[in-house]
Design an enzyme around this catalytic site. Sequence first.
Site, mmCIF file in Angstrom:
data_model
loop_
_atom_site.group_PDB
_atom_site.id
_atom_site.type_symbol
_atom_site.label_atom_id
_atom_site.label_comp_id
_atom_site.label_asym_id
_atom_site.label_seq_id
_atom_site.Cartn_x
_atom_site.Cartn_y
_atom_site.Cartn_z
ATOM 1 N N GLY A 189 38.242 41.655 36.075
ATOM 2 C CA GLY A 189 36.937 42.240 36.509
ATOM 3 C C GLY A 189 36.624 43.510 36.798
ATOM 4 N N SER A 220 36.287 41.889 27.719
ATOM 5 C CA SER A 220 36.524 43.132 28.406
ATOM 6 C C SER A 220 36.955 44.351 27.440
ATOM 7 C CB SER A 220 37.562 43.188 29.665
ATOM 8 O OG SER A 220 38.735 42.852 28.840
ATOM 9 N N THR A 224 45.489 43.714 29.296
ATOM 10 C CA THR A 224 46.806 44.419 29.463
ATOM 11 C C THR A 224 47.644 44.460 28.084
ATOM 12 O OG1 THR A 224 47.089 43.719 31.696
ATOM 13 C CG2 THR A 224 48.961 44.421 30.653
ATOM 14 N N ASP A 277 32.220 30.169 35.648
ATOM 15 C CA ASP A 277 33.390 30.287 36.483
ATOM 16 C C ASP A 277 33.823 29.168 37.127
ATOM 17 O OD1 ASP A 277 33.398 33.078 36.165
ATOM 18 O OD2 ASP A 277 31.761 33.215 37.605
#
Length: 513
Positions: A189, A220, A224, A277
């Site tokens: 987030g 997003s 990573t 969610d």
Amino acid sequence: MSIHQPPAANAVHAAGSVLRARRLGIDTYQHLVVYLRRDSPVCRAEGFEAQSRIELICGALTVTATLNVADSELLELDEAGLSDASWRALGVRDGTPVQLRHAAPLQSFAAVRAKLQGRPFDDAALLAVAQDIVAGRYSDIHLATLITACSGSHLDLAETIALTRAMVAVGQRMQWPAEVVVDKHCVGGLPGNRTTLLVVPIVAACGLIMPKTSSRAITSPAGTADTMEVLAPVSLEVEQMRQVVRREGGCIAWGGGVALSPADDILIRVERALELDSDGLLVASVLSKKVAAGATHVLIDIPWGRTAKVRSEQAARQLANRLEACGQALGLHVRCVLSDGSQPVGSGIGPAQEALDVLAVLRGQDDAPQDLRQRALTLAGLLLELGGKAAQGQGEALALQTLESGAAWRKFQGICAAQGGMRELPQACCSQVLTARHGGRVVAIDNRKLSTLAKLAGAPRAAAAGLRFHAPLGTVLTPGQPLLTLYAETPGELRYALDYAETQSALVTVEDA
């Protein structure tokens, strides 16, 4: 991968159900699709209709795909067109004979229907569901229904534990020759929050084993794995991952390459598209991968804030409680830390821009983002304490010493070399500075809109695309002062992002100083 061995009782159908495979070059992501002509003899004889679930059989492999029907001459009558995902799953060549038949009834879905009517899942039902998901028997409609049934607070703790165990059971599980194997996770987030690339080398340099698997971005501007991939290869197979960890004590690999929790990989694709969610699904997702990766001690970062994934401190604490309770039931030592989610971490957003921040911290550069540095030191320190390398309250000091001595930077270089070699960062050919329209103090930042802006510029698909943010909370701006710099690989993508930025007055909120 959606593959299962066909039961012996499923005999080969008559020759009329055999078609020639043809690769159509259509990217359907993980969704297995087969394309047939409506007037194909097989389509007519078998009663296949659009959206039918079809089993494709080639040799010892059977995959289940969704049928799309063509009313054109895109295909020959005796051809079965395959999406890229179906092509990879079957491993065939153009012209290879492939059998088609109706998929068997989906028995485990009865438990999903019962859940929608208020009946809780039991352990056996969730295991059967997970097995069918991995075997590719669940269509996207089935998956969406399952996710809806599990959304919000519909999964209790017992169901969450059972789902986590089921996800572990249907995937691989790694083991390491160490009593303590550490791992970390951030629930997400926050754009720019690339602490993993700092925590792994710090912790590994201190002697702990940390086999880190990470995800690519789905919604997003960088995951990573995307950020690490601009610095070194991340698509490692299981044995390659083992070799890197044996050599360096840690790795930063793409989780999709090792398929440690394949049911979760499939669920995530649909869950993110639905934007539903669920604490239960999140906990099962995170902990199933940690158990599968062989971790014994796990630190979980939960940022919360108005535009973060977790919106309130109360919600963050509830999630932390469930993670820790589920971890305990699975034999994991789980510790959660609540952190500030009010603004981006570091300056860069997008794979290459975030990698620049990571390298600046590792190299001890004067312009290194101090918020990213401090957040990584805090997390690394807690993980060193959790893993027994530092006494309570002494972990951050050890992490700081490891970073400032250069040991973390050397370890990161070693990990990159072991994973295939360190790479030069890509450079964007187009850029544009956006400036403040009004003077005043920055009092709020919309993380989601900044992420959208970076994505419209091309991130993460274009690794050099994204932005650098120049106005963290508390900055006193004057009119015309730089707010951010946009980067894109084409003029069209830069214009696209700029058009969006011009309509967003609330990217940052400024009040009179």
